[in-house]
Design an enzyme around this catalytic site. Sequence first.
Site, mmCIF file in Angstrom:
data_model
loop_
_atom_site.group_PDB
_atom_site.id
_atom_site.type_symbol
_atom_site.label_atom_id
_atom_site.label_comp_id
_atom_site.label_asym_id
_atom_site.label_seq_id
_atom_site.Cartn_x
_atom_site.Cartn_y
_atom_site.Cartn_z
ATOM 1 N N HIS A 175 0.678 -1.248 -0.015
ATOM 2 C CA HIS A 175 0.229 -0.229 0.097
ATOM 3 C C HIS A 175 0.698 1.297 -0.019
ATOM 4 C CE1 HIS A 175 0.499 0.929 4.241
ATOM 5 N NE2 HIS A 175 0.467 -0.402 4.602
ATOM 6 N N CYS A 215 2.523 -4.956 7.073
ATOM 7 C CA CYS A 215 2.191 -4.754 5.787
ATOM 8 C C CYS A 215 3.471 -3.948 5.035
ATOM 9 C CB CYS A 215 1.022 -4.061 5.659
ATOM 10 S SG CYS A 215 -0.435 -4.809 5.724
#
Length: 535
Positions: free
Chosen positions: A427, A446
């Site tokens: 992301h 992440c």
Amino acid sequence: MQFLDLRCGLLAAAAAVVLGLTGPAPADAAMELTAFRQAVAEAAAQDDAIAGFYRDRDYAPFWTSAEAAERRTALLTALSHAADHGLPAARYDARALIDLFRGARTLRDIGRAEVEATRMFLSYAHDVSSGVLDPRRVVGDIKRDVARPDPAELLAGIAAAPNPGGYLRGLAPRSPEYARLMRAKLRLETLVAEGGWGAPVPRGSLRPGQSGAAVVALRNRMIAMGYLARSATATYDAALQKAVQAFQLDHGLQADGVAGAGTVDEINVSAEDRLKSVLVAMERERWLGNDRGDRHVLVNITDFHARIIEQGETVFQTRSVVGKNRADQRTPEFSDVMEHMVINPTWNVPRSIAVNEYLPKMQANPNAHGYLQLVDGSGRVVSRGAIDFARYNARNFPFDLKQPPSTRNALGLVKFMFPNPYNIYLHDTPSKSLFDREVRTFSHGCIRLGDPFDFAYALLATQTDDPKGFFAAKLATGRETRVDLVRPLPVHIIYRTAVTDPKGHMQYRRDVYGRDAAIFDALQAAGVALAPVRG
């Protein structure tokens, strides 16, 4: 190595008896054949795959007959070179198998040697094709599912192979990276046997313009490593600065040409320790397998980069930020398939972060992190003014936390999804300054991308003639929008402290989570050795 020649001596005669080619009278031959079959059946009984293989061929010899000479020689050749692959050679010792053959005095002895050859073949084939270790048992954060070969298929494969040697060579990973790592291993073994790169550089920081004994030690180390031509200078001159910069680029360091403490630490890593990294990288390459996708995303955690690979070539790369080196935040290793991206994403705060990080802050100040919405079990946004946060703890907190799309969203303006049980994805992020750091371990697990829009354009280029325009139009709406990838592509999140470039030049990275150290210890416990160079 002198390989066994079964055409001569007692074993050849015994093998001929098994085949009914020569030997005793028919009744005696039948008895001998029965003895061989019984020995094979007994020796194979403990392994279902081996027992089934011999049962299906009516216990006929597979390795010990005269007709099996080429297959037998190919096996012994492969086993004798097992250490070249960084495998535990004693597990399938060619010399021990030869001695077993040569020591055979009866058909029962030959039957036992027959089965032992099959057992060694399967053990070697398993290890060279898919790895010595079970990665999940060594490091819990390695979630990789290793494709193990089926023993029956291996046996059928070599039985049908017109070129047994070629079949055995083809069991190792077929990737160019594996071949380059194997060559690097052999070079490092030679280097270690010759004493490595010489004396280490004294700890401290060295800068261009300095001179003295520490600079001489740095110069000598750079020469030994191949970064600097032979020189007698005792000054940190432009040539030495350029050599240090090249070393820094190869080791993921800030390439400023200054031999600071971090750079000196990496320069002083021994050739033996670099060999350990290469051995671990070869094992990891075996775990990854051959089917990676002609086009795929590759994230090397230790390298802090994400790449798009097409036909073995890097067509896009960007810096990345990965998980913190904490027990519950390290980025796991696994492979999956990227299916879609979400433009203007909502951040659904993971439960662990909500109750462990945000709840205590809201208990101290109900308006803390006011950009986060409280959502009840019915999906309704709840006003904070009506909530007594002191009533709740990590077990009974009844709300979800969400951050609506915005430029301040923790996920930035786009996320890339490959649904997995670990809730890991790639992301954007509003925290752009972190990409300038040398070591980028800052996330909860992440993977944040330094150039997420360009990454999106590269993915969309296969399904639209105007990827930038398409993306910009979706972004301009401000609404959360899912965009499916017409061509989903594999994602491989790996962890490599030793990698090669297409020319075979080695690059190394820090073992930021300590995983490779644990893997090498497990390999060593399994019998892998930092073997001296064989003459």
